[in-house]
Write a protein that holds these residues in place. Sequence first.
Motif, mmCIF file in Angstrom:
data_model
loop_
_atom_site.group_PDB
_atom_site.id
_atom_site.type_symbol
_atom_site.label_atom_id
_atom_site.label_comp_id
_atom_site.label_asym_id
_atom_site.label_seq_id
_atom_site.Cartn_x
_atom_site.Cartn_y
_atom_site.Cartn_z
ATOM 1 N N GLU A 96 0.818 -1.211 0.000
ATOM 2 C CA GLU A 96 0.000 0.000 0.000
ATOM 3 C C GLU A 96 0.854 1.264 0.000
ATOM 4 N N VAL A 97 1.947 1.263 0.733
ATOM 5 C CA VAL A 97 2.843 2.424 0.724
ATOM 6 C C VAL A 97 3.386 2.638 -0.686
ATOM 7 N N LEU A 98 3.765 1.565 -1.355
ATOM 8 C CA LEU A 98 4.271 1.686 -2.729
ATOM 9 C C LEU A 98 3.185 2.203 -3.677
ATOM 10 N N ALA A 99 1.936 1.818 -3.431
ATOM 11 C CA ALA A 99 0.830 2.320 -4.255
ATOM 12 C C ALA A 99 0.636 3.815 -4.030
ATOM 13 N N VAL A 100 0.754 4.247 -2.780
ATOM 14 C CA VAL A 100 0.644 5.685 -2.483
ATOM 15 C C VAL A 100 1.794 6.427 -3.148
ATOM 16 N N GLU A 101 2.990 5.878 -3.059
ATOM 17 C CA GLU A 101 4.139 6.518 -3.698
ATOM 18 C C GLU A 101 3.915 6.668 -5.204
ATOM 19 N N ALA A 102 3.435 5.605 -5.836
ATOM 20 C CA ALA A 102 3.184 5.655 -7.278
ATOM 21 C C ALA A 102 2.124 6.694 -7.620
ATOM 22 N N GLY A 106 3.080 9.843 -9.880
ATOM 23 C CA GLY A 106 2.451 9.886 -11.196
ATOM 24 C C GLY A 106 1.335 10.898 -11.296
ATOM 25 N N PRO A 107 0.098 10.437 -11.139
ATOM 26 C CA PRO A 107 -1.065 11.300 -11.376
ATOM 27 C C PRO A 107 -1.118 12.552 -10.503
ATOM 28 N N ARG A 108 -0.590 12.491 -9.297
ATOM 29 C CA ARG A 108 -0.671 13.651 -8.397
ATOM 30 C C ARG A 108 0.458 14.652 -8.612
ATOM 31 N N ALA A 109 1.485 14.264 -9.348
ATOM 32 C CA ALA A 109 2.621 15.139 -9.646
ATOM 33 C C ALA A 109 3.200 15.772 -8.373
ATOM 34 N N GLN A 110 3.492 14.922 -7.414
ATOM 35 C CA GLN A 110 4.090 15.354 -6.146
ATOM 36 C C GLN A 110 5.408 14.597 -5.941
ATOM 37 N N PRO A 111 6.414 14.866 -6.782
ATOM 38 C CA PRO A 111 7.647 14.074 -6.733
ATOM 39 C C PRO A 111 8.395 14.169 -5.402
ATOM 40 N N LEU A 112 8.397 15.326 -4.760
ATOM 41 C CA LEU A 112 9.102 15.461 -3.488
ATOM 42 C C LEU A 112 8.444 14.597 -2.415
#
Length: 162
Positions: A96-102, A106-112
Motif C-alpha cells: 500500500e505504501v508503494l501504491a501511495v508513492e506511485a 504519477g497522477p498527483r505530480a508530487q515528486p518530493l
Amino acid sequence: MITAEAASESTVSAVPGDTAATGVPEREELVWPWKDAPIRELVQRIHQLQAERAQAFRRLEEGHRQYLSSGPPYDFPRYRSTVHEVTQVFAAASREVLAVEAELAGPRAQPLLASHVRSLQQLEETRLTTVALLQLMGTPELTGQEDSLQIHQLKMNSHPLL
C-alpha cells in the motif's frame, strides 16, 4: 495488527469486466480506495500504515521474547507462526505504501512527497532486516558456535524476514 476497518479500507476490490459485448469475460479492473482521495488523506493513510508497522514490530519483539523464555526446549513453531503473521502485515503495508508513492509520483505530480514516501519505505525495509538479524543473533541455538561464516550463513538462511 490491522483493524477490520483498516483492512476493509485498504482492500483492493475487483470490478467485473463487461461480458455482454463479446461473451468473454474481460480482465477484472482493480479499484484502489484512495485513487481520488485528496493528498491529505493519502498522507494520513501513510501515518496509519506506519502505526500498523509499529504494532507489528512490537508483536515481533514480543514473539521473540516469548520464544527466548520458552525453553529449552524452545517453542520455535510458535515463533515461526508469529513471524509469518507479522510478515503478512509488513507485506500488506509495503504494497500500500508503494501504491501511495506511485500515485504521488504519477497522477498527483508530487515528486518530493513521493520521494519521502520511498525513503520511508526503504528505511522500514532496513529496519525490518536489522531487527530480524538481531533476533537471530540472540537465538540460543546459535550462541556458542565458533565458525562465524557458518553462523552467518545459517542466520541468513533461517529467518524468513531476511
